[in-house]
Design a protein around this motif. Structure first.
Motif, mmCIF file in Angstrom:
data_model
loop_
_atom_site.group_PDB
_atom_site.id
_atom_site.type_symbol
_atom_site.label_atom_id
_atom_site.label_comp_id
_atom_site.label_asym_id
_atom_site.label_seq_id
_atom_site.Cartn_x
_atom_site.Cartn_y
_atom_site.Cartn_z
ATOM 1 N N UNK A 308 49.977 58.917 17.623
ATOM 2 C CA UNK A 308 48.883 57.998 17.336
ATOM 3 C C UNK A 308 48.112 57.689 18.614
ATOM 4 N N UNK A 309 46.831 58.016 18.620
ATOM 5 C CA UNK A 309 46.007 57.737 19.796
ATOM 6 C C UNK A 309 45.850 56.236 20.010
ATOM 7 N N UNK A 310 45.742 55.470 18.941
ATOM 8 C CA UNK A 310 45.582 54.021 19.086
ATOM 9 C C UNK A 310 46.856 53.386 19.623
ATOM 10 N N UNK A 311 48.023 53.882 19.193
ATOM 11 C CA UNK A 311 49.272 53.342 19.721
ATOM 12 C C UNK A 311 49.457 53.763 21.177
ATOM 13 N N UNK A 312 49.019 54.964 21.509
ATOM 14 C CA UNK A 312 49.054 55.405 22.899
ATOM 15 C C UNK A 312 48.236 54.445 23.774
ATOM 16 N N UNK A 313 47.056 54.062 23.283
ATOM 17 C CA UNK A 313 46.232 53.093 24.013
ATOM 18 C C UNK A 313 46.967 51.769 24.160
ATOM 19 N N UNK A 314 47.649 51.325 23.085
ATOM 20 C CA UNK A 314 48.361 50.056 23.131
ATOM 21 C C UNK A 314 49.437 50.061 24.205
ATOM 22 N N UNK A 315 50.186 51.162 24.341
ATOM 23 C CA UNK A 315 51.233 51.216 25.356
ATOM 24 C C UNK A 315 50.645 51.084 26.763
ATOM 25 N N UNK A 316 49.515 51.739 26.997
ATOM 26 C CA UNK A 316 48.869 51.620 28.306
ATOM 27 C C UNK A 316 48.349 50.198 28.532
ATOM 28 N N UNK A 317 47.829 49.591 27.480
ATOM 29 C CA UNK A 317 47.347 48.212 27.590
ATOM 30 C C UNK A 317 48.500 47.266 27.917
ATOM 31 N N UNK A 318 49.644 47.447 27.260
ATOM 32 C CA UNK A 318 50.786 46.570 27.500
ATOM 33 C C UNK A 318 51.370 46.780 28.893
ATOM 34 N N UNK A 319 51.282 48.002 29.408
ATOM 35 C CA UNK A 319 51.690 48.220 30.797
ATOM 36 C C UNK A 319 50.818 47.384 31.729
ATOM 37 N N UNK A 320 49.537 47.328 31.441
ATOM 38 C CA UNK A 320 48.598 46.649 32.333
ATOM 39 C C UNK A 320 48.559 45.137 32.100
ATOM 40 N N UNK A 321 48.679 44.719 30.816
ATOM 41 C CA UNK A 321 48.436 43.321 30.479
ATOM 42 C C UNK A 321 49.590 42.658 29.715
ATOM 43 N N UNK A 322 50.709 43.346 29.544
ATOM 44 C CA UNK A 322 51.736 42.846 28.633
ATOM 45 C C UNK A 322 52.899 42.138 29.281
ATOM 46 N N UNK A 349 59.493 55.985 17.024
ATOM 47 C CA UNK A 349 59.122 56.756 15.835
ATOM 48 C C UNK A 349 58.943 55.824 14.648
ATOM 49 N N UNK A 350 57.880 56.042 13.900
ATOM 50 C CA UNK A 350 57.557 55.235 12.736
ATOM 51 C C UNK A 350 57.515 56.111 11.492
ATOM 52 N N UNK A 351 58.032 55.598 10.404
ATOM 53 C CA UNK A 351 57.796 56.251 9.115
ATOM 54 C C UNK A 351 56.336 56.042 8.757
ATOM 55 N N UNK A 352 55.599 57.119 8.536
ATOM 56 C CA UNK A 352 54.174 56.988 8.258
ATOM 57 C C UNK A 352 53.410 56.671 9.524
ATOM 58 N N UNK A 353 52.245 56.028 9.393
ATOM 59 C CA UNK A 353 51.428 55.724 10.571
ATOM 60 C C UNK A 353 52.119 54.752 11.512
ATOM 61 N N UNK A 354 51.765 54.827 12.786
ATOM 62 C CA UNK A 354 52.266 53.849 13.750
ATOM 63 C C UNK A 354 51.819 52.461 13.334
#
Length: 369
Positions: A308-322, A349-354
């Protein structure tokens, strides 16, 4: 301090989950739950310990966390292996992938998913290794990087050289303050550990909660396999580090649970860990692992197809701001002091979408809220 394990096969009643995809009649193999109980080793304890020691294809350095007292172990008749997990809301949160024989790995995962769906629950896999991530992606899970774990190869390790000058100075200051480090049985230090834990948690603020599940523990039947190094000043315990065993191709120890009295003594934890490293090196241990840190070591080249590209973005955001969710940057700063090898990427890993809701329940399973 001692505890034992017992085998139960009951599961809590749960409300139906409209997102469950398997029919309610799906078979649900017995669940072995490790918890406090009557004295003596039981099938659950021995089965989990055998599985994490024997089925090491994934090389999960955190596998021993499956031995924690309140973590459940799923088994299925005729399949050699276990799945470690905890229930959080409408999710079953796995620790790693199945610790299973190669021919039982996929059938055990399928049985676990069917077991979850039979209760109206959804599976989320946390701290999957690359071996696991590929298998989950093939089965249709959405798999993304979650963070990384870090390790130091002990035979080559030294604190000599300019890179470690600052650390050596901090350790020297701690030793000059009267710090003495020794390895001790945990049951002999239970009262002192309680004092250290209370002071440490109190320093984190009124809302702070001790993390569990993906973090180690002290006590219980599995304590016989862990090691505890304690620092004292004037005979008063002021900090400790617990180490748990690591199995597989990078066998050794994991720097697991660590806490200290927040008195400002510099170099305290570094001195304890440095002492433990020297003991382990003399014993011939190959690796010291520093455990998993979410949001760290993220690398686009290590994402799998279908992530998931959006979840990938979230992980980077949480590294910076989390930092409010998890202090990943300060945790990584401590680990990088020891010059670890390349990061070991770990996945979710998620069943279905992240799902952000499913991801949040990983932290709920860890007692973060």
């Amino acid at each position: 301090m001692s505890s034992t394990t017992t085998l139960t096969t009951s599961a809590p009643d749960t409300p139906p989950d409209t997102q469950a995809s398997a029919p309610a009649s799906a078979s649900s193999p017995a669940v072995a739950t490790v918890e406090d109980g009557a004295p003596g080793k039981t099938a659950a304890y021995d089965t989990v310990l055998h599985a994490i020691r024997t089925h090491t294809q994934a090389d999960n350095p955190s596998a021993f966390l499956a031995m924690s007292r309140h973590t459940s172990a799923f088994t299925a008749p005729g399949l050699d292996g276990v799945i470690a997990y905890r229930r959080a809301g409408r999710y079953l949160i796995q620790l790693g992938g199945p610790f299973a024989a190669p021919d039982a790995y996929r059938p055990l995962l399928d049985a676990f998913v069917a077991h979850a769906h039979g209760q109206g629950l959804t599976v989320v896999g946390a701290q999957l290794q690359h071996h696991d991530a590929l298998a989950y992606a093939e089965r249709g899970f959405t798999v993304n990087q979650f963070g990384s774990s870090w390790a130091v190869r002990l035979p080559d390790f030294t604190l000599r050289g300019s890179r470690f000058m600052r650390m050596r100075n901090k350790i020297s200051r701690a030793l000059r303050s009267g710090l003495h480090v020794s390895e001790v049985p945990a049951h002999e230090m239970s009262a002192a550990i309680d004092v250290i834990d209370a002071a440490w948690l109190g320093s984190k603020g009124e809302e702070a909660r001790p993390l569990t599940f993906l973090v180690g523990e002290l006590g219980g039947q599995a304590q016989e396999h862990r090691r505890l190094f304690v620092g004292t000043i004037d005979s008063k315990p002021v900090g400790y580090i617990s180490y748990s065993p690591v199995y597989g191709s990078r066998a050794g120890w994991m720097h697991d649970l660590s806490r200290r009295i927040p008195d400002g003594t510099p170099g305290l934890m570094e001195a304890i860990n440095s002492h433990a490293i020297e003991v382990m090196r003399e014993e011939g241990s190959e690796w010291l692992h520093f455990g998993f840190t979410p949001f760290t070591g993220l690398d686009a080249a290590r994402e799998l197809p279908g992530h998931s590209a959006s979840f990938q973005w979230l992980m980077h955001f949480l590294w910076d701001q989390g930092a409010a969710l998890y202090p990943a940057q300060s945790q990584l700063a401590y680990k990088e002091k020891w010059a670890p090898e390349e990061p070991i990427t770990e996945y979710v890993a998620f069943e279905g979408p992240a799902s952000v809701a499913a991801f949040a329940h990983i932290f709920r399973a860890c007692n973060a809220f």
